[in-house]
Write a protein that holds these residues in place. Structure first.
Motif, short mmCIF file in Angstrom:
data_model
loop_
_atom_site.label_atom_id
_atom_site.label_comp_id
_atom_site.label_asym_id
_atom_site.label_seq_id
_atom_site.Cartn_x
_atom_site.Cartn_y
_atom_site.Cartn_z
N THR A 24 0.87 -1.17 0.00
CA THR A 24 0.00 0.00 0.00
C THR A 24 0.90 1.23 0.00
O THR A 24 1.89 1.29 0.75
CB THR A 24 -0.91 0.03 1.23
N VAL A 25 0.57 2.21 -0.86
CA VAL A 25 1.49 3.33 -1.08
C VAL A 25 0.76 4.65 -0.89
O VAL A 25 -0.21 4.94 -1.59
CB VAL A 25 2.09 3.28 -2.50
N CYS A 26 1.24 5.47 0.05
CA CYS A 26 0.71 6.81 0.24
C CYS A 26 1.27 7.71 -0.85
O CYS A 26 2.49 7.75 -1.07
CB CYS A 26 1.10 7.36 1.61
N ILE A 27 0.38 8.44 -1.52
CA ILE A 27 0.82 9.27 -2.64
C ILE A 27 -0.04 10.52 -2.72
O ILE A 27 -1.27 10.46 -2.60
CB ILE A 27 0.76 8.46 -3.95
N GLN A 28 0.61 11.67 -2.90
CA GLN A 28 -0.12 12.93 -2.99
C GLN A 28 -0.80 13.04 -4.35
O GLN A 28 -0.18 12.83 -5.38
CB GLN A 28 0.84 14.12 -2.79
N THR A 29 -2.07 13.40 -4.33
CA THR A 29 -2.83 13.55 -5.56
C THR A 29 -2.43 14.85 -6.28
O THR A 29 -1.96 15.79 -5.66
CB THR A 29 -4.34 13.58 -5.27
N GLN A 69 0.98 11.56 8.74
CA GLN A 69 0.04 10.93 9.69
C GLN A 69 -0.36 9.54 9.23
O GLN A 69 -0.36 8.59 10.02
CB GLN A 69 -1.20 11.83 9.84
N GLN A 70 -0.73 9.43 7.96
CA GLN A 70 -1.18 8.14 7.43
C GLN A 70 -0.05 7.11 7.45
O GLN A 70 -0.25 5.95 7.81
CB GLN A 70 -1.71 8.32 6.00
N TYR A 71 1.11 7.54 7.04
CA TYR A 71 2.27 6.63 6.99
C TYR A 71 2.65 6.15 8.39
O TYR A 71 2.83 4.95 8.62
CB TYR A 71 3.44 7.36 6.32
N ASN A 109 6.01 -5.34 -13.42
CA ASN A 109 4.98 -6.37 -13.25
C ASN A 109 4.60 -6.57 -11.79
O ASN A 109 4.50 -7.70 -11.31
CB ASN A 109 5.44 -7.69 -13.87
N MET A 110 4.38 -5.45 -11.08
CA MET A 110 4.01 -5.52 -9.67
C MET A 110 2.67 -4.81 -9.47
O MET A 110 2.35 -3.85 -10.17
CB MET A 110 5.07 -4.86 -8.78
N ASP A 111 1.91 -5.30 -8.51
CA ASP A 111 0.67 -4.65 -8.12
C ASP A 111 0.91 -3.78 -6.88
O ASP A 111 1.85 -4.03 -6.11
CB ASP A 111 -0.41 -5.69 -7.79
N TYR A 112 0.06 -2.78 -6.70
CA TYR A 112 0.13 -1.96 -5.49
C TYR A 112 -1.24 -1.37 -5.24
O TYR A 112 -2.10 -1.34 -6.12
CB TYR A 112 1.16 -0.84 -5.63
N GLU A 113 -1.44 -0.89 -4.03
CA GLU A 113 -2.71 -0.26 -3.66
C GLU A 113 -2.43 1.19 -3.26
O GLU A 113 -1.80 1.45 -2.23
CB GLU A 113 -3.37 -0.99 -2.50
N GLY A 115 0.40 3.63 9.92
CA GLY A 115 0.36 2.31 9.29
C GLY A 115 -0.70 2.16 8.22
O GLY A 115 -1.00 1.04 7.79
N ALA A 116 -1.27 3.28 7.77
CA ALA A 116 -2.30 3.20 6.72
C ALA A 116 -1.69 2.82 5.38
O ALA A 116 -2.40 2.40 4.47
CB ALA A 116 -3.03 4.54 6.60
N CYS A 117 -0.37 2.99 5.25
CA CYS A 117 0.32 2.56 4.04
C CYS A 117 1.69 2.01 4.42
O CYS A 117 2.28 2.41 5.43
CB CYS A 117 0.45 3.72 3.05
N ASP A 118 2.19 1.10 3.60
CA ASP A 118 3.51 0.53 3.83
C ASP A 118 4.62 1.46 3.38
O ASP A 118 5.73 1.43 3.90
CB ASP A 118 3.66 -0.80 3.06
#
Length: 338
Positions: free
Chosen positions: A145-150, A182-184, A166-170, A187-190
């Protein structure tokens, strides 16, 4: 489709604002204040202290422009913007310039009708993870799971990188760097991904920075720099050459400590032209002869600004790397002042 509509709306707004405000220099001088768009808070680059006083690497560029144009580095209104709101703020005329770790890209330059006035930091996108995950390479992040700024280039870069490998992510969308922290940490994202400089600044703000690792992979080119609206070349020249003055000052050994002595006159024609004791460069810009002198004196030359805000002696601890002067093997280079 939605993204195309947003881009089209921004383009229309930029065209309208560009046509309506092709006199930004005189507007700023008449107003007596520079409205500068910055991030909502990224330590080392742009962040307010407890008293609301802004400082940082990008903030110093804003202050240099204010000093050059208004003879006062504090005659400035800092406008916090997110990845989503920054371009609308510039296109609409809410801000006069944007100095917010923003990547120079084709579509932003051409389609959104903005003009990048130079590069003040050569960067690239990276990944930060908790050390406890035991991951040593981004190639090991399949299923993360990846935290990313929109609203940033990191969204597309991330999708491209995982697709190539060839990898999946959320994705875990976030709006600001503060929210990402805060999210990172919750633990909301790895993983948190953004420009490597931003990761270093974010990690430096953690209670225990050593518990987090920035992986070695850099997956993109991220040339960061200030930008203005298309259609106002005079204002673009002012911002561009103010940044160039900071860069050239370091190359020629002009510092905040010796600038008054050098202003009395030197044997270097280039230094004399920069500091206004020879030639008429200020007049060409619509400014007085001491515009660059004030811009440099405000917070020092590029090297001084780098060292004070994000350099190796700061908690952020960034080395010069690609951002070293061209004479030292880096990419930093100012065109001649002549």
């Amino acid at each position: 489709m939605q993204k195309s509509v947003i881009l089209g709306t921004l383009t229309a707004a930029a065209l309208s604002a560009g046509a309506a405000s092709a006199q930004t220099l005189s507007d700023v001088q008449d107003r007596g204040t520079l409205n500068c768009g910055v991030t909502t808070g990224l330590v080392g680059f742009a962040a307010p202290d407890a008293d609301g006083e802004w400082s940082g690497f990008d903030v110093a560029v804003c202050r240099a422009v204010a000093a050059a144009v208004l003879e006062d580095q504090n005659a400035i209104e800092f406008v916090p913007t997110t990845g989503k709101t920054r371009f609308t703020a510039l296109a609409s005329g809410e801000i006069d310039m944007l100095a917010r770790n923003t990547t120079w890209t084709f579509s932003r330059d051409v389609d959104l009708k903005f003009e990048f006035t130079g590069i003040n930091y050569y960067d690239g996108q990276g990944f930060m993870i908790p050390k406890s995950l035991g991951v040593s390479s981004a190639r090991e992040l399949a299923g993360a799971t990846v935290c990313i700024q929109t609203g940033t280039t990191t969204e597309l870069n991330l999708a491209d990188y995982f697709r190539r490998n060839n990898m999946d992510y959320e994705p875990v969308p976030i709006e600001t760097n503060a929210e990402a922290q805060q999210q990172y940490l919750a633990g909301a994202c790895d993983v948190y991904t953004t420009d490597a400089s931003g990761l270093a600044a974010t990690r430096a703000a953690f209670e225990t920075p050593s518990d987090h690792v920035i992986l070695p992979e850099i997956i993109s080119k991220e040339p960061l720099g200030p930008l203005v609206r298309h259609g106002d070349n005079d204002w673009g020249d002012v911002v561009r050459w103010t940044l160039n003055a900071l860069i050239a000052a370091e190359e020629y050994g002009i510092t905040s400590a010796n600038i008054d002595e050098l202003k009395a006159g030197t044997e270097s024609p280039e230094i004399n032209r920069i500091l206004g004791t020879e030639g008429n460069l200020g007049e060409m810009l619509g400014l007085d002869a001491e515009w660059a002198y004030r811009a440099i004196k405000a917070n020092g030359n590029y090297g001084e600004i780098f060292a004070k805000n994000i350099g190796e002696s700061t908690p952020i601890g960034l080395s010069r790397g690609l951002n070293a002067q061209w004479t030292d093997g880096g990419l930093l280079y100012a065109p001649p002042f002549r």
